[in-house]
Design an enzyme around this catalytic site. Structure first.
Site, PDB file in Angstrom:
ATOM      1  N   GLY A   1      -7.463 -28.704  31.759  1.00 18.33           N
ATOM      2  CA  GLY A   1      -8.457 -29.776  31.644  1.00 18.33           C
ATOM      3  C   GLY A   1      -8.731 -30.077  30.183  1.00 18.33           C
ATOM      4  O   GLY A   1      -9.331 -29.265  29.473  1.00 18.33           O
TER       5      GLY A   1
ATOM      6  N   ASN B   1     -12.703 -31.467  36.052  1.00 17.68           N
ATOM      7  CA  ASN B   1     -13.927 -32.129  36.480  1.00 17.68           C
ATOM      8  C   ASN B   1     -14.305 -31.735  37.913  1.00 17.68           C
ATOM      9  O   ASN B   1     -13.450 -31.416  38.733  1.00 17.68           O
ATOM     10  CB  ASN B   1     -13.810 -33.653  36.330  1.00 17.68           C
ATOM     11  CG  ASN B   1     -12.445 -34.154  36.721  1.00 17.68           C
ATOM     12  OD1 ASN B   1     -11.462 -33.415  36.685  1.00 17.68           O
ATOM     13  ND2 ASN B   1     -12.386 -35.405  37.125  1.00 17.68           N
TER      14      ASN B   1
ATOM     15  N   SER C   1     -15.909 -25.034  33.912  1.00 20.31           N
ATOM     16  CA  SER C   1     -16.561 -26.173  34.571  1.00 20.31           C
ATOM     17  C   SER C   1     -17.867 -25.697  35.201  1.00 20.31           C
ATOM     18  O   SER C   1     -17.991 -24.541  35.587  1.00 20.31           O
ATOM     19  CB  SER C   1     -15.698 -26.704  35.720  1.00 20.31           C
ATOM     20  OG  SER C   1     -14.427 -27.069  35.272  1.00 20.31           O
TER      21      SER C   1
ATOM     22  N   GLU D   1     -20.471 -23.946  29.946  1.00 23.97           N
ATOM     23  CA  GLU D   1     -20.569 -24.579  28.633  1.00 23.97           C
ATOM     24  C   GLU D   1     -21.874 -25.371  28.563  1.00 23.97           C
ATOM     25  O   GLU D   1     -22.193 -26.105  29.482  1.00 23.97           O
ATOM     26  CB  GLU D   1     -19.355 -25.498  28.444  1.00 23.97           C
ATOM     27  CG  GLU D   1     -19.265 -26.098  27.075  1.00 23.97           C
ATOM     28  CD  GLU D   1     -19.510 -25.057  25.997  1.00 23.97           C
ATOM     29  OE1 GLU D   1     -18.686 -24.151  25.858  1.00 23.97           O
ATOM     30  OE2 GLU D   1     -20.542 -25.148  25.306  1.00 23.97           O
TER      31      GLU D   1
ATOM     32  N   LYS E   1     -26.529 -22.139  34.747  1.00 25.23           N
ATOM     33  CA  LYS E   1     -26.010 -23.414  34.234  1.00 25.23           C
ATOM     34  C   LYS E   1     -26.643 -24.591  34.982  1.00 25.23           C
ATOM     35  O   LYS E   1     -27.122 -25.556  34.369  1.00 25.23           O
ATOM     36  CB  LYS E   1     -24.480 -23.430  34.359  1.00 25.23           C
ATOM     37  CG  LYS E   1     -23.838 -24.762  34.029  1.00 25.23           C
ATOM     38  CD  LYS E   1     -24.057 -25.178  32.586  1.00 25.23           C
ATOM     39  CE  LYS E   1     -23.733 -26.624  32.387  1.00 25.23           C
ATOM     40  NZ  LYS E   1     -23.866 -27.106  31.044  1.00 25.23           N
TER      41      LYS E   1
ATOM     42  N   CYS F   1     -23.511 -34.916  33.856  1.00 27.04           N
ATOM     43  CA  CYS F   1     -23.952 -33.627  34.403  1.00 27.04           C
ATOM     44  C   CYS F   1     -25.288 -33.634  35.131  1.00 27.04           C
ATOM     45  O   CYS F   1     -25.398 -33.044  36.203  1.00 27.04           O
ATOM     46  CB  CYS F   1     -24.024 -32.608  33.268  1.00 27.04           C
ATOM     47  SG  CYS F   1     -22.405 -32.266  32.594  1.00 27.04           S
TER      48      CYS F   1
HETATM   49  C1  UDX Z   1     -16.866 -31.239  32.402  1.00 20.58           C
HETATM   50  C2  UDX Z   1     -17.037 -29.979  33.206  1.00 20.58           C
HETATM   51  O1  UDX Z   1     -15.866 -29.272  33.242  1.00 20.58           O
HETATM   52  C3  UDX Z   1     -17.647 -30.299  34.499  1.00 20.58           C
HETATM   53  O2  UDX Z   1     -17.893 -29.150  35.213  1.00 20.58           O
HETATM   54  C4  UDX Z   1     -18.920 -30.923  34.177  1.00 20.58           C
HETATM   55  O3  UDX Z   1     -19.746 -30.971  35.254  1.00 20.58           O
HETATM   56  C5  UDX Z   1     -18.664 -32.263  33.559  1.00 20.58           C
HETATM   57  O4  UDX Z   1     -18.048 -32.000  32.372  1.00 20.58           O
HETATM   58  P1  UDX Z   1     -15.319 -32.957  31.646  1.00 20.58           P
HETATM   59  O5  UDX Z   1     -14.588 -32.161  30.634  1.00 20.58           O
HETATM   60  O6  UDX Z   1     -16.431 -33.831  31.183  1.00 20.58           O
HETATM   61  O7  UDX Z   1     -15.856 -31.979  32.748  1.00 20.58           O
HETATM   62  O8  UDX Z   1     -14.393 -33.762  32.602  1.00 20.58           O
HETATM   63  P2  UDX Z   1     -13.254 -34.748  32.221  1.00 20.58           P
HETATM   64  O9  UDX Z   1     -13.488 -35.331  30.880  1.00 20.58           O
HETATM   65  O10 UDX Z   1     -13.091 -35.615  33.409  1.00 20.58           O
HETATM   66  O11 UDX Z   1     -11.989 -33.777  32.062  1.00 20.58           O
HETATM   67  C6  UDX Z   1     -11.399 -33.067  33.078  1.00 20.58           C
HETATM   68  C7  UDX Z   1      -9.899 -33.101  32.875  1.00 20.58           C
HETATM   69  O12 UDX Z   1      -9.257 -32.247  33.813  1.00 20.58           O
HETATM   70  C8  UDX Z   1      -9.261 -34.477  33.066  1.00 20.58           C
HETATM   71  O13 UDX Z   1      -8.587 -34.848  31.886  1.00 20.58           O
HETATM   72  C9  UDX Z   1      -8.293 -34.294  34.229  1.00 20.58           C
HETATM   73  O14 UDX Z   1      -7.111 -35.041  34.085  1.00 20.58           O
HETATM   74  C10 UDX Z   1      -8.011 -32.812  34.172  1.00 20.58           C
HETATM   75  N1  UDX Z   1      -7.536 -32.246  35.430  1.00 20.58           N
HETATM   76  C11 UDX Z   1      -8.227 -32.425  36.570  1.00 20.58           C
HETATM   77  C12 UDX Z   1      -6.365 -31.486  35.433  1.00 20.58           C
HETATM   78  O15 UDX Z   1      -5.708 -31.333  34.411  1.00 20.58           O
HETATM   79  N2  UDX Z   1      -5.959 -30.914  36.593  1.00 20.58           N
HETATM   80  C13 UDX Z   1      -6.616 -31.079  37.764  1.00 20.58           C
HETATM   81  O16 UDX Z   1      -6.197 -30.540  38.786  1.00 20.58           O
HETATM   82  C14 UDX Z   1      -7.782 -31.862  37.746  1.00 20.58           C
HETATM   83  C1  UDX Z   2     -26.348 -32.327  28.933  1.00 19.16           C
HETATM   84  C2  UDX Z   2     -26.965 -31.008  28.445  1.00 19.16           C
HETATM   85  O1  UDX Z   2     -27.832 -31.274  27.338  1.00 19.16           O
HETATM   86  C3  UDX Z   2     -25.896 -30.015  28.055  1.00 19.16           C
HETATM   87  O2  UDX Z   2     -26.471 -28.764  27.716  1.00 19.16           O
HETATM   88  C4  UDX Z   2     -24.938 -29.836  29.230  1.00 19.16           C
HETATM   89  O3  UDX Z   2     -23.890 -28.935  28.878  1.00 19.16           O
HETATM   90  C5  UDX Z   2     -24.368 -31.159  29.682  1.00 19.16           C
HETATM   91  O4  UDX Z   2     -25.451 -32.061  29.996  1.00 19.16           O
HETATM   92  P1  UDX Z   2     -25.323 -34.457  27.780  1.00 19.16           P
HETATM   93  O5  UDX Z   2     -25.318 -35.049  29.137  1.00 19.16           O
HETATM   94  O6  UDX Z   2     -24.103 -34.558  26.950  1.00 19.16           O
HETATM   95  O7  UDX Z   2     -25.687 -32.906  27.833  1.00 19.16           O
HETATM   96  O8  UDX Z   2     -26.476 -35.157  26.937  1.00 19.16           O
HETATM   97  P2  UDX Z   2     -28.024 -34.935  26.662  1.00 19.16           P
HETATM   98  O9  UDX Z   2     -28.225 -34.993  25.214  1.00 19.16           O
HETATM   99  O10 UDX Z   2     -28.562 -33.767  27.362  1.00 19.16           O
HETATM  100  O11 UDX Z   2     -28.650 -36.276  27.261  1.00 19.16           O
HETATM  101  C6  UDX Z   2     -28.618 -36.561  28.647  1.00 19.16           C
HETATM  102  C7  UDX Z   2     -29.382 -37.831  28.917  1.00 19.16           C
HETATM  103  O12 UDX Z   2     -30.779 -37.640  28.727  1.00 19.16           O
HETATM  104  C8  UDX Z   2     -28.997 -38.999  28.015  1.00 19.16           C
HETATM  105  O13 UDX Z   2     -28.949 -40.183  28.785  1.00 19.16           O
HETATM  106  C9  UDX Z   2     -30.127 -39.058  27.015  1.00 19.16           C
HETATM  107  O14 UDX Z   2     -30.310 -40.331  26.460  1.00 19.16           O
HETATM  108  C10 UDX Z   2     -31.295 -38.646  27.875  1.00 19.16           C
HETATM  109  N1  UDX Z   2     -32.429 -38.087  27.114  1.00 19.16           N
HETATM  110  C11 UDX Z   2     -32.290 -36.930  26.412  1.00 19.16           C
HETATM  111  C12 UDX Z   2     -33.662 -38.726  27.143  1.00 19.16           C
HETATM  112  O15 UDX Z   2     -33.818 -39.781  27.794  1.00 19.16           O
HETATM  113  N2  UDX Z   2     -34.709 -38.177  26.466  1.00 19.16           N
HETATM  114  C13 UDX Z   2     -34.606 -37.023  25.745  1.00 19.16           C
HETATM  115  O16 UDX Z   2     -35.611 -36.579  25.158  1.00 19.16           O
HETATM  116  C14 UDX Z   2     -33.344 -36.373  25.719  1.00 19.16           C
END
Ligand code: UDX
Ligand code: UDX
Length: 477
Positions: A10, A92, A132, A169, A224, A280
């Site tokens: 991934g 994902n 993940s 993570e 998480k 997430c």
């Molecule tokens: C992450 C976390 O891993 C997930 O648990 C969390 O809830 C969301 O963020 P993320 O890295 O953001 O996922 O996902 P994405 O950017 O979609 O990347 C996943 C990658 O895995 C894709 O590039 C996809 O092509 C790859 N993949 C998926 C594989 O290589 N093999 C598979 O069987 C499925």
């Molecule tokens: C989140 C978690 O922070 C991270 O720890 C986890 O691993 C993945 O999910 P992310 O989704 O990348 O990270 O962004 P984050 O900065 O948490 O913001 C999430 C959303 O909340 C955004 O739409 C942001 O604009 C919103 N937000 C954040 C608010 O509206 N108000 C705030 O005070 C903070």
């Protein structure tokens, strides 16, 4: 257990940056990032480091330092599984769209597929790490699949053994590199101390030992989900208070500042905005809701589901008040949307509040001109499920108005973008939006012009001095 080779399945938002930082901090370890998506791999191998598939401040420099030395991106999934001492599963885990648990439970088909590939192609002893975010007790599923393969293989050929660890993570997009370099904690859940130590030793290269927490595997998985649920809950809480502020004359920024000074509450994640987005928060809370229901804890499920419900309500509240202030109709009215990403410093639009808000406005007949410094028009087309206007001019499109609205990509943030706009709506907190010259903008707009600031990034005095009507979230004054 000496780790010489890592394989990460991934190459997404989690796998890409995490493995880049590990490679940078552990030059003696070969890091292989594999992905089924060849386009994505080609992008990671792009000659131009500014065009990696993921934009994160500081990431391109790290990839530049390590790629080709001890950091490699490829689609050779099976081959790299075979030689790895440790395998991170970073694929994902979207919410299921159909079948049992649809709309709430995570779809584990990719994780299961990875576990089966690992079971078939790994050799010797392999540590399998859940990176993940997964429902609690997924490690059990992975273990069962791996165990089934060892039972059949060990009886015939060489020895194959596995340890499964959970190592969620916590990085946030836009600050991934600094979150990885200076984490609040690293969480490792598992049973076998030797495997836990082997993974801890990787992090110890740059993370102080006292920040590396060891728990049982289920606590790690649940921590998480809980962490994301708590963060999202704070945002829904403050957004709900923003509505009370608007009705009572209070100001949500002042309320946030006042409550944030209480060390028991703390000041972070108290910014009212257009509603939380990102891949997430919603997914993980719905996962928790599903888990609670599964165990018959319906009140617990309702409590957490309300965090998601308030978020959706808050988004529709914003679209509604735009409509109301523009005299109850948006038919053929041009509205400039500033920001489409779910937050600043990322090109990611997953679950962005902008998607629903823009759809609501288009459904009311508005013509949107959408600007975002990092999101492509192609992405916006996918998210809105609607192509942008082509070939006909803006004026023609307004004259042709017949119900449903439309949109165009506003690539440049020059003054012309505001021509004939009835309203401007800030949805992402990109810093460039705070330096707009409102006096100049006002000359271009249809009067009375409205500025809606859902991120509280504009200088209200400057907007008001430009004789523009101004609304910002949670400002009852
Ligand atoms: C992450 C976390 O891993 C997930 O648990 C969390 O809830 C969301 O963020 P993320 O890295 O953001 O996922 O996902 P994405 O950017 O979609 O990347 C996943 C990658 O895995 C894709 O590039 C996809 O092509 C790859 N993949 C998926 C594989 O290589 N093999 C598979 O069987 C499925
Ligand atoms: C989140 C978690 O922070 C991270 O720890 C986890 O691993 C993945 O999910 P992310 O989704 O990348 O990270 O962004 P984050 O900065 O948490 O913001 C999430 C959303 O909340 C955004 O739409 C942001 O604009 C919103 N937000 C954040 C608010 O509206 N108000 C705030 O005070 C903070």
């Amino acid at each position: 257990m000496k780790i010489k080779k890592i394989c990460c399945i991934g190459a997404g938002y989690v796998g890409g940056p995490t493995m880049s930082v590990i490679a940078d901090k552990c030059p003696d370890i070969q890091v292989e990032v594999v992905d089924l998506n060849e386009d994505r791999i080609n992008q990671w191998n792009n000659e131009d480091f500014e065009n990696l598939p993921i934009y994160e401040p500081g990431l391109a420099e790290i990839v530049k330092r390590c790629r080709g030395k001890n950091l490699h991106f490829s689609s050779l999934v099976r081959e790299k599984i075979k030689t790895a001492d440790i395998i991170f599963i970073s694929v994902n885990t979207p919410t299921k769209k159909y079948g049992l648990g649809a709309g709430k439970a995570s779809d584990l088909k990719w994780v299961e597929r990875c576990a089966r590939e690992v079971a078939s192609y790994a050799s010797g002893h392999t540590i399998v790490v859940e990176k993940s975010t997964l429902p609690v007790r997924t490690a059990e599923v992975i273990k069962t699949i791996l165990q089934a393969s060892t039972d059949s293989i060990n009886s015939s050929s060489g020895i194959k053994t596995f340890d499964v660890l959970s190592n969620p993570e916590f990085l946030a997009e836009g600050s991934a590199v600094s979150d990885l370099l200076f984490p609040d904690r690293v969480l490792i859940g598992g049973e076998n101390k030797k495997a836990i130590d082997a993974l801890s030793n990787i992090y110890k290269k740059w993370v102080p030992e006292e920040k590396i927490l060891h728990t049982n595997i289920w606590s790690s998985e649940l921590a998480k989900l809980t962490s994301n649920a708590f963060l999202a809950q704070r945002i829904s809480s403050i957004n709900s208070i923003s509505a009370i502020c608007e009705s009572t004359g209070a100001d949500v920024r002042e309320v946030s500042r006042a409550i944030g000074k209480d060390s028991r509450i703390g000041s972070k994640f108290l910014d009212s905005g257009p509603g939380f987005g990102g891949s997430c928060f919603k997914k993980d809370i719905l996962n928790l809701v599903y888990l609670a229901k599964f165990y018959g804890l319906n009140e617990v499920a309702d409590f957490w589901e309300s965090v998601v419900n308030i978020n959706a309500w808050h988004q529709s509240r914003i679209s509604q008040l735009v409509i109301k202030n523009l005299f109850g109709t948006l038919a053929g009215k041009k509205i400039v949307i500033l920001g489409f990403a779910f937050k600043a410093n990322t090109n990611d639009t997953r679950e962005s509040a902008a998607i629903q808000i823009c759809k609501d406005l288009i459904n009311e007949g508005a013509y949107l001109v959408i600007n975002d410094p990092k999101v492509s028009p192609h992405q916006i087309t996918n998210d809105l499920g609607m192509k942008q206007l082509s070939k006909i001019s803006e004026t023609e499109s307004l004259n042709m108005y017949d119900g449903l609205g439309s949109w165009n990509y506003g690539e440049n943030l020059d003054i012309e973008i505001f021509n004939d706009a009835y309203a401007i709506l800030v949805l992402t907190e990109w810093p460039q939006y705070s330096s707009i010259n409102w006096k100049e903008v006002a000359k271009k707009m249809i009067q009375p012009g409205w500025i809606f600031d859902s991120r509280s990034i504009l200088d209200s005095e400057k907007v008001k001095n430009a004789e523009l009507n101004f609304w910002r979230v949670g400002d009852g004054s």
